[in-house]
Design an enzyme around this catalytic site. Structure first.
Site, mmCIF file in Angstrom:
data_model
loop_
_atom_site.group_PDB
_atom_site.id
_atom_site.type_symbol
_atom_site.label_atom_id
_atom_site.label_comp_id
_atom_site.label_asym_id
_atom_site.label_seq_id
_atom_site.Cartn_x
_atom_site.Cartn_y
_atom_site.Cartn_z
ATOM 1 N N GLN A 196 13.616 24.324 -0.110
ATOM 2 C CA GLN A 196 13.268 23.594 1.100
ATOM 3 C C GLN A 196 12.621 24.593 2.068
ATOM 4 O O GLN A 196 12.839 25.808 1.962
ATOM 5 C CB GLN A 196 14.564 23.000 1.705
ATOM 6 C CG GLN A 196 14.386 22.164 2.935
ATOM 7 C CD GLN A 196 13.441 20.988 2.699
ATOM 8 O OE1 GLN A 196 12.233 21.187 2.684
ATOM 9 N NE2 GLN A 196 13.973 19.800 2.519
ATOM 10 N N ALA A 228 7.819 10.885 -0.744
ATOM 11 C CA ALA A 228 8.509 11.832 0.131
ATOM 12 C C ALA A 228 8.692 11.264 1.531
ATOM 13 O O ALA A 228 7.848 10.555 2.045
ATOM 14 C CB ALA A 228 7.745 13.140 0.199
ATOM 15 N N GLN A 276 6.335 18.049 15.579
ATOM 16 C CA GLN A 276 6.480 18.101 14.121
ATOM 17 C C GLN A 276 7.640 19.016 13.721
ATOM 18 O O GLN A 276 8.400 18.699 12.820
ATOM 19 C CB GLN A 276 5.150 18.581 13.506
ATOM 20 C CG GLN A 276 5.160 18.723 12.010
ATOM 21 C CD GLN A 276 5.023 20.187 11.588
ATOM 22 O OE1 GLN A 276 5.220 21.100 12.395
ATOM 23 N NE2 GLN A 276 4.671 20.395 10.346
ATOM 24 N N LYS A 284 -3.747 19.522 4.046
ATOM 25 C CA LYS A 284 -4.699 20.179 4.954
ATOM 26 C C LYS A 284 -5.300 21.397 4.245
ATOM 27 O O LYS A 284 -4.659 22.454 4.157
ATOM 28 C CB LYS A 284 -3.988 20.615 6.240
ATOM 29 C CG LYS A 284 -3.544 19.462 7.134
ATOM 30 C CD LYS A 284 -3.096 20.009 8.490
ATOM 31 C CE LYS A 284 -2.997 18.933 9.531
ATOM 32 N NZ LYS A 284 -1.884 18.033 9.391
ATOM 33 N N GLU A 325 1.464 22.196 -2.311
ATOM 34 C CA GLU A 325 1.968 20.826 -2.467
ATOM 35 C C GLU A 325 1.045 19.843 -1.755
ATOM 36 O O GLU A 325 0.549 20.138 -0.663
ATOM 37 C CB GLU A 325 3.369 20.697 -1.868
ATOM 38 C CG GLU A 325 3.926 19.274 -1.953
ATOM 39 C CD GLU A 325 5.292 19.138 -1.318
ATOM 40 O OE1 GLU A 325 6.274 19.556 -1.955
ATOM 41 O OE2 GLU A 325 5.377 18.632 -0.188
HETATM 42 P P1 FAD Z 1 21.073 16.534 -5.105
HETATM 43 O O1 FAD Z 1 21.029 17.795 -5.877
HETATM 44 O O2 FAD Z 1 21.649 15.348 -5.801
HETATM 45 O O3 FAD Z 1 21.895 16.860 -3.775
HETATM 46 C C1 FAD Z 1 22.083 15.899 -2.741
HETATM 47 C C2 FAD Z 1 23.445 16.137 -2.079
HETATM 48 O O4 FAD Z 1 24.493 15.809 -3.003
HETATM 49 C C3 FAD Z 1 23.685 17.590 -1.685
HETATM 50 O O5 FAD Z 1 24.442 17.622 -0.502
HETATM 51 C C4 FAD Z 1 24.487 18.147 -2.848
HETATM 52 O O6 FAD Z 1 25.277 19.259 -2.469
HETATM 53 C C5 FAD Z 1 25.325 16.931 -3.246
HETATM 54 N N1 FAD Z 1 25.677 16.942 -4.675
HETATM 55 C C6 FAD Z 1 24.854 17.223 -5.709
HETATM 56 N N2 FAD Z 1 25.505 17.086 -6.880
HETATM 57 C C7 FAD Z 1 26.773 16.695 -6.568
HETATM 58 C C8 FAD Z 1 27.939 16.378 -7.331
HETATM 59 N N3 FAD Z 1 27.928 16.429 -8.672
HETATM 60 N N4 FAD Z 1 29.065 15.994 -6.663
HETATM 61 C C9 FAD Z 1 29.082 15.911 -5.317
HETATM 62 N N5 FAD Z 1 28.007 16.207 -4.543
HETATM 63 C C10 FAD Z 1 26.883 16.588 -5.154
HETATM 64 N N6 FAD Z 1 12.091 13.717 -1.480
HETATM 65 C C11 FAD Z 1 11.323 12.664 -1.885
HETATM 66 O O7 FAD Z 1 11.657 11.508 -1.612
HETATM 67 N N7 FAD Z 1 10.159 12.888 -2.597
HETATM 68 C C12 FAD Z 1 9.730 14.127 -2.924
HETATM 69 O O8 FAD Z 1 8.671 14.279 -3.554
HETATM 70 C C13 FAD Z 1 10.527 15.244 -2.501
HETATM 71 N N8 FAD Z 1 10.162 16.515 -2.819
HETATM 72 C C14 FAD Z 1 10.981 17.565 -2.484
HETATM 73 C C15 FAD Z 1 10.635 18.868 -2.877
HETATM 74 C C16 FAD Z 1 11.454 19.953 -2.546
HETATM 75 C C17 FAD Z 1 11.066 21.340 -3.008
HETATM 76 C C18 FAD Z 1 12.641 19.742 -1.791
HETATM 77 C C19 FAD Z 1 13.510 20.900 -1.411
HETATM 78 C C20 FAD Z 1 12.994 18.453 -1.394
HETATM 79 C C21 FAD Z 1 12.179 17.352 -1.746
HETATM 80 N N9 FAD Z 1 12.520 16.042 -1.390
HETATM 81 C C22 FAD Z 1 11.727 14.981 -1.774
HETATM 82 C C23 FAD Z 1 13.730 15.772 -0.582
HETATM 83 C C24 FAD Z 1 14.990 15.527 -1.449
HETATM 84 O O9 FAD Z 1 14.826 14.316 -2.161
HETATM 85 C C25 FAD Z 1 16.188 15.468 -0.505
HETATM 86 O O10 FAD Z 1 16.456 16.719 0.034
HETATM 87 C C26 FAD Z 1 17.457 14.823 -1.051
HETATM 88 O O11 FAD Z 1 18.295 14.529 0.072
HETATM 89 C C27 FAD Z 1 18.268 15.681 -2.005
HETATM 90 O O12 FAD Z 1 17.635 15.863 -3.184
HETATM 91 P P2 FAD Z 1 18.243 16.829 -4.336
HETATM 92 O O13 FAD Z 1 17.386 16.665 -5.513
HETATM 93 O O14 FAD Z 1 18.484 18.193 -3.835
HETATM 94 O O15 FAD Z 1 19.663 16.091 -4.556
#
Ligand code: FAD
Length: 288
Positions: free
Chosen positions: A174, A50, A210, A270, A16
């Site tokens: 994650q 991000a 970090q 990096k 990434e």
């Molecule tokens: P969701 O799946 O919507 O989940 C968020 C929360 O809502 C969770 O607690 C979930 O249980 C809850 N939830 C989901 N659906 C429902 C529902 N229908 N009803 C009630 N609750 C629900 N962030 C960035 O800004 N940019 C990036 O490029 C980025 N890349 C990432 C890459 C990876 C591999 C990971 C793991 C995370 C990344 N993130 C990034 C962080 C991510 O945006 C955050 O973790 C964010 O808080 C949740 O994203 P999600 O897509 O899992 O959301």
């Protein structure tokens, strides 16, 4: 090539990068991406704003360069918090123009001033993409230790199940520091009827500060064995970073030996981290 096809064919290895800020961001990103591509990863993912950095304008351009100039598959991230359906359509059109067919569909972190518009959850974005841009290969995020906002473990698996039902092709995890957490998560997914391939995401710690920030931001727990490595490294920043790379390589080797669907290294722009991970994976025969 679609990431889902790669995952169906073999255990994958990927990196990434995030769009750098400041002067000449595209040139810098291209330099980093070129170094990573030398290790012939299955794909390189490019983050979208991000950590609330607001740095999303160059995601598509960087992903396009990876596909077009480096002959490597690119995975472009997209967050939907605050986005309209028209924003998503425009983003997908720019991906198509750049030759990118892989997207990681995310909600994004909650931030003041950024409210839900057309998509409340990642599963809403995934359903929209599947219905309106069905040719895309769609990945989604998962959390071996649960998402920080999830009120319960059950709710966490329920929202993952919704991502699968909405049309996600695979999951990327994650970061985590204890492989046992990942193995438990993998088993529980099956019990919750989540059958998508799960790519394990590993980020080396680079310093005490970090790792504290990462643990706070994403809820990853820090096992005693990691604390011990950091104590042994003492106050020397280089020794701390080296301990982090060694620990991450041990995690990767163990995951490879335990039949993981794919390994994704959060290489944090990096090249040295990517090189160490690729060397370790070559040594254990995970990659050629
Ligand atoms: P969701 O799946 O919507 O989940 C968020 C929360 O809502 C969770 O607690 C979930 O249980 C809850 N939830 C989901 N659906 C429902 C529902 N229908 N009803 C009630 N609750 C629900 N962030 C960035 O800004 N940019 C990036 O490029 C980025 N890349 C990432 C890459 C990876 C591999 C990971 C793991 C995370 C990344 N993130 C990034 C962080 C991510 O945006 C955050 O973790 C964010 O808080 C949740 O994203 P999600 O897509 O899992 O959301």
């Amino acid at each position: 090539m679609k990431i889902s096809d790669k995952l169906a064919a073999r255990q994958t290895f990927s990196f990434e990068i995030f769009p750098p800020k400041g002067d000449l961001p595209l040139e810098k990103a291209y330099e980093v991406a070129s170094s990573l591509a030398e290790h012939r990863p299955d794909w390189i993912s490019v983050t979208y704003s991000a950590g609330g950095s607001g740095n999303s304008e160059n995601t598509v351009a960087i992903a396009g360069d990876i596909e077009g100039k480096l002959d490597t598959s690119a995975l472009a991230h997209l967050t939907c918090m605050g986005a309209t359906a028209a924003d998503v359509d425009a983003y997908v059109a720019s991906l198509a123009a750049a030759g990118v067919e892989n997207i990681l569909a995310l909600r994004g972190d909650r931030r003041p001033g950024r409210d839900v518009v057309d998509f409340a959850h990642a599963s809403d974005l995934i359903a929209y993409l599947r219905q309106n841009h069905g040719d895309l290969c769609i990945g989604a995020a998962c959390y071996p230790e649960g998402h920080v906002e999830s009120p319960s473990e059950d709710e966490s698996y329920q929202s993952l199940y919704l991502k699968q039902e909405a049309g996600a092709d695979y999951l990327v995890s994650q970061l985590f520091f204890n492989n046992e957490d990942f193995y438990r998560f993998r088993e529980k997914c099956l019990r919750h009827r989540i059958k998508l391939p799960i790519v394990a995401g590993i980020m080396p710690f680079t310093s005490v500060k970090q790792i504290q920030r990462m643990a706070f931001n994403c809820g990853a727990s820090i096992p005693v064995k990691v604390v011990k490595r950091l104590v042994q490294a003492g106050d020397d920043p280089e020794a701390q970073a080296q301990a982090g790379i060694e620990y991450a390589c041990e995690q990767l080797e163990d995951l490879a030996a335990n039949g993981v669907d794919g390994l994704h290294v959060y290489s944090m722009n990096k090249p040295s981290i990517a090189a160490a991970a690729a060397t370790a994976m070559r040594a254990c025969g995970y990659i050629a």
